[in-house]
Design an enzyme around this catalytic site. Structure first.
Site, mmCIF file in Angstrom:
data_model
loop_
_atom_site.group_PDB
_atom_site.id
_atom_site.type_symbol
_atom_site.label_atom_id
_atom_site.label_comp_id
_atom_site.label_asym_id
_atom_site.label_seq_id
_atom_site.Cartn_x
_atom_site.Cartn_y
_atom_site.Cartn_z
ATOM 1 C CE LYS A 53 -3.852 -2.472 1.958
ATOM 2 N NZ LYS A 53 -4.472 -3.050 3.133
ATOM 3 C CD GLN A 97 -3.666 -4.737 6.219
ATOM 4 O OE1 GLN A 97 -3.727 -3.705 5.560
ATOM 5 N NE2 GLN A 97 -4.008 -5.900 5.721
ATOM 6 C CG ASP A 120 -10.320 -0.674 4.468
ATOM 7 O OD1 ASP A 120 -9.913 -1.169 3.398
ATOM 8 O OD2 ASP A 120 -9.678 -0.695 5.529
HETATM 9 N N1 GUN Z 1 -6.804 -7.111 5.618
HETATM 10 C C1 GUN Z 1 -6.966 -7.848 4.493
HETATM 11 N N2 GUN Z 1 -7.606 -7.142 3.548
HETATM 12 C C2 GUN Z 1 -7.864 -5.925 4.078
HETATM 13 C C3 GUN Z 1 -8.499 -4.755 3.585
HETATM 14 O O1 GUN Z 1 -8.982 -4.676 2.455
HETATM 15 N N3 GUN Z 1 -8.547 -3.706 4.446
HETATM 16 C C4 GUN Z 1 -8.042 -3.761 5.691
HETATM 17 N N4 GUN Z 1 -8.145 -2.679 6.463
HETATM 18 N N5 GUN Z 1 -7.439 -4.839 6.189
HETATM 19 C C5 GUN Z 1 -7.360 -5.909 5.377
#
Ligand code: GUN
Length: 284
Positions: A53, A97, A120
């Protein structure tokens, strides 16, 4: 033989669009775009996602703010950080996350993120907006799936769409998005009877059940669009999806590979959501 949907290429196109608009906003309006990513603990998979990211932010011209917190961080400390980020004008998007360590209530953390910065789209306000079709952000994976379907040129209107999986992150919002595009949508899950028969009716099949090679060629309608959201390991420990690619590609019209299908789309859509958040916060 199916056409292979190239997630890497579609993802690169989305990121290029975002980069172009970000550069324009900076030149014309002096606007900078920033994403804060919070990780708690040392989960190796989460670490890889967070690094990816960060790299994507750099590639599209965003500022990225990383907060790597100790495994023993308390819920209160994490909520305090979220509140600081909610008020920080340099931060347009906040991503915490998941999964979080067991002693932290994920729901409480998601609910604390300002819905305007919830890139998200996990906050109940944003989930509700998706339900009524008035959303600012779409959850990244289902939004990426929609973009991949769009890339095939297949019109969703009136088509039989089957989603396997009913998670809050993928299955449920995915079904809503297909419905908004006028698909006739069926959601299947681990308790569904006649799953094979239902799958075989699908013109568009989205599989997010989390079981390696669960969908085989005999469950697919000739010419269907098959989107595989799975990230699993096969009996030899090799990365694979929820769809048995070898048998499925003989029947499907279009199919996503794993890796290189849905995976690269998720981060691209996160970048897009962050740009949208920045524009909305600036009143653009
Ligand atoms: N963990 C795995 N996929 C995601 C996601 O799309 N967003 C977040 N915040 N955590 C994750």
């Amino acid at each position: 033989m199916a056409n292979i949907i190239d997630g890497k290429a579609v993802s690169a196109a989305v990121k290029a669009e975002v980069a172009e608009e970000t550069a324009k906003l900076k030149d014309e309006k002096g606007l900078k775009v920033g994403l804060a990513v919070v990780i708690v603990g040392n989960d190796p998979a989460s670490r890889v996602y967070v690094n990816n990211k960060k790299k994507a932010c750099e590639a599209v011209g965003f500022q990225s703010f990383e907060y790597a917190l100790d495994e023993n961080t308390t819920q209160e400390q994490l909520l305090d950080l979220v509140n600081v980020l909610n008020r920080d004008d340099r931060v347009n998007g906040i991503l915490v996350q998941l999964p979080l360590p067991g002693h932290i209530d994920e729901k409480a953390v998601i609910n604390a993120i300002s819905p305007e910065k919830d890139v998200d789209a996990f906050h109940p306000v944003n989930v509700g907006k998706i339900m009524i079709g008035e959303y600012s952000f779409l959850p990244c994976t289902p939004a990426g799936v929609m973009r991949l379907i769009e890339s095939t040129g297949v019109d969703i209107t009136g088509k039989q769409c089957v989603v396997i999986g009913r998670s809050n992150i993928v299955g449920k919002p995915q079904a809503m998005l297909l419905l908004q595009k006028n698909g006739t949508v069926t959601i299947c899950h681990s308790r569904t009877k006649n799953l094979k028969e239902i799958c075989r009716t699908a013109d568009i099949l989205v599989v997010a059940i989390g079981k390696a090679k669960f969908v085989t060629g005999d469950m697919i309608k000739e010419g269907a669009v098959v989107i595989d959201v799975g990230m699993d390991r096969d009996e030899n420990g090799k990365l694979c999806g929820d769809v048995d690619f070898e048998s499925a590609e003989k029947v499907a019209g279009y199919i996503t590979p794993v890796p290189g299908g849905v995976g690269p789309m998720t981060i691209a859509m996160l970048m897009k959501n962050t740009l949208t958040a920045a524009k909305q916060q600036a009143g653009i």
